[in-house]
Scaffold this active site. Structure first.
Site, short mmCIF file in Angstrom:
data_model
loop_
_atom_site.label_atom_id
_atom_site.label_comp_id
_atom_site.label_asym_id
_atom_site.label_seq_id
_atom_site.Cartn_x
_atom_site.Cartn_y
_atom_site.Cartn_z
N GLU A 40 0.70 -58.49 -0.95
CA GLU A 40 1.01 -57.01 -0.52
C GLU A 40 2.33 -56.90 -0.90
O GLU A 40 3.38 -57.51 -0.52
CB GLU A 40 0.44 -56.82 0.83
N LYS A 110 -6.99 -50.56 0.33
CA LYS A 110 -6.91 -51.19 1.88
C LYS A 110 -7.91 -50.27 2.74
O LYS A 110 -7.45 -48.86 2.72
CB LYS A 110 -5.46 -51.33 2.25
N CYS A 152 -4.33 -57.56 4.07
CA CYS A 152 -3.43 -57.80 5.29
C CYS A 152 -4.30 -57.51 6.64
O CYS A 152 -5.16 -58.31 6.89
CB CYS A 152 -2.06 -57.00 5.18
#
Length: 265
Positions: A40, A110, A152
């Protein structure tokens, strides 16, 4: 499939970040990597305000880099998180994958945003600049393997990974910029859990060290096998690891532990 995870110490200088990534990718390809996962914020790691202001510039540079790198090295590559504009005004934090022909293969926006005050004297508010994804949760093929993507903070939401596994994923990717505090407490256990629950390989490419503004990330990029064993790991410096992912290893674990077949939800 020989897969590489790349660990970076990205800053708010896109040109410098991409040069650093290129050197590590070149070395990983020399060790036979066919798929490369970047972390990321691989192209830019600065303030949310600067990211928003420079989003178009960052996206253009990152896409050009991924496209040319994939074609040059004849690999599949995922840029694990970069800003992409959306009509609502905020950006998406998107993991974008390019194939060996230099064409975009897959995009994942995301889903879960990091609006958290974990106890390191910093309040993280990703939603100030970023909109949550809500589009496709499709897989993509890399060689003979089916790959599911996340980014993440998504790692704390197991349903996403079970969705991928039920759709046929054999590999689960987690590009990340985990904070030092949360990484020390939870990184290994979360990644191993997702591998064990879904009997999949997990590839986790991380940011490491101190970044612009003093933010600290944990590093320790990992490759975990379907039994939950850590088969490759980096420390707290930039670098890479390469490991061969074996379909027969997945099949063997799933025969021993057929939990996906037994899932009644």
């Amino acid at each position: 499939m020989r897969a590489a995870v790349i660990q970076l110490n990205s800053q708010n200088d896109t040109g410098h970040n991409l040069e650093a990534a290129e050197q590590l990718i070149k070395a990983a390809v020399a060790q036979g990597a066919e798929y490369v996962l970047l972390p990321e914020n691989f192209a830019f790691f600065g303030s949310e305000q600067e990211k928003s202001a420079k989003a178009a510039e960052i996206e253009t540079a990152a896409r050009a880099f991924l496209k040319s790198t994939a074609a040059k090295h004849n690999i599949t590559i995922t840029g694990g998180g970069m800003p992409i504009a959306n009509p609502a005004g905020k950006v998406f934090n998107s993991a974008v994958t390019y194939g060996p022909d230099g064409n975009e293969l897959h995009r994942y926006d995301k889903l879960h945003l990091f609006d958290v005050a974990p106890g390191d004297n910093v309040s993280y508010q990703e939603s100030r600049s970023t909109a949550p994804g809500g589009g496709s949760l499709s897989l993509f093929a890399c060689g003979s393997m089916q790959v599911g993507m996340s980014v993440c903070y998504d790692i704390r939401f197991p349903a996403l990974y079970r969705h991928h596994a039920k759709a046929g994923a054999q590999v689960l990717c987690v590009p990340a910029a985990f904070t030092k505090l949360t990484g020390e407490a939870h990184w290994h256990v979360l990644l191993r859990s997702r591998a064990i629950e879904n009997t999949c390989y997990v590839l986790a490419a991380a940011q490491t060290g101190t970044h612009f503004g003093g933010r600290e990330t944990f590093g320790h990029s990992l490759i975990v096998d379907p039994w939950g064993e850590v088969v490759a790991e980096l420390g707290d410096r930039p670098g890479f690891v390469v490991h061969e992912l074996l379909p027969e290893r997945i099949a063997g674990v799933r025969r021993r532990m057929p939990s996906l077949q037994h899932d009644r939800l």
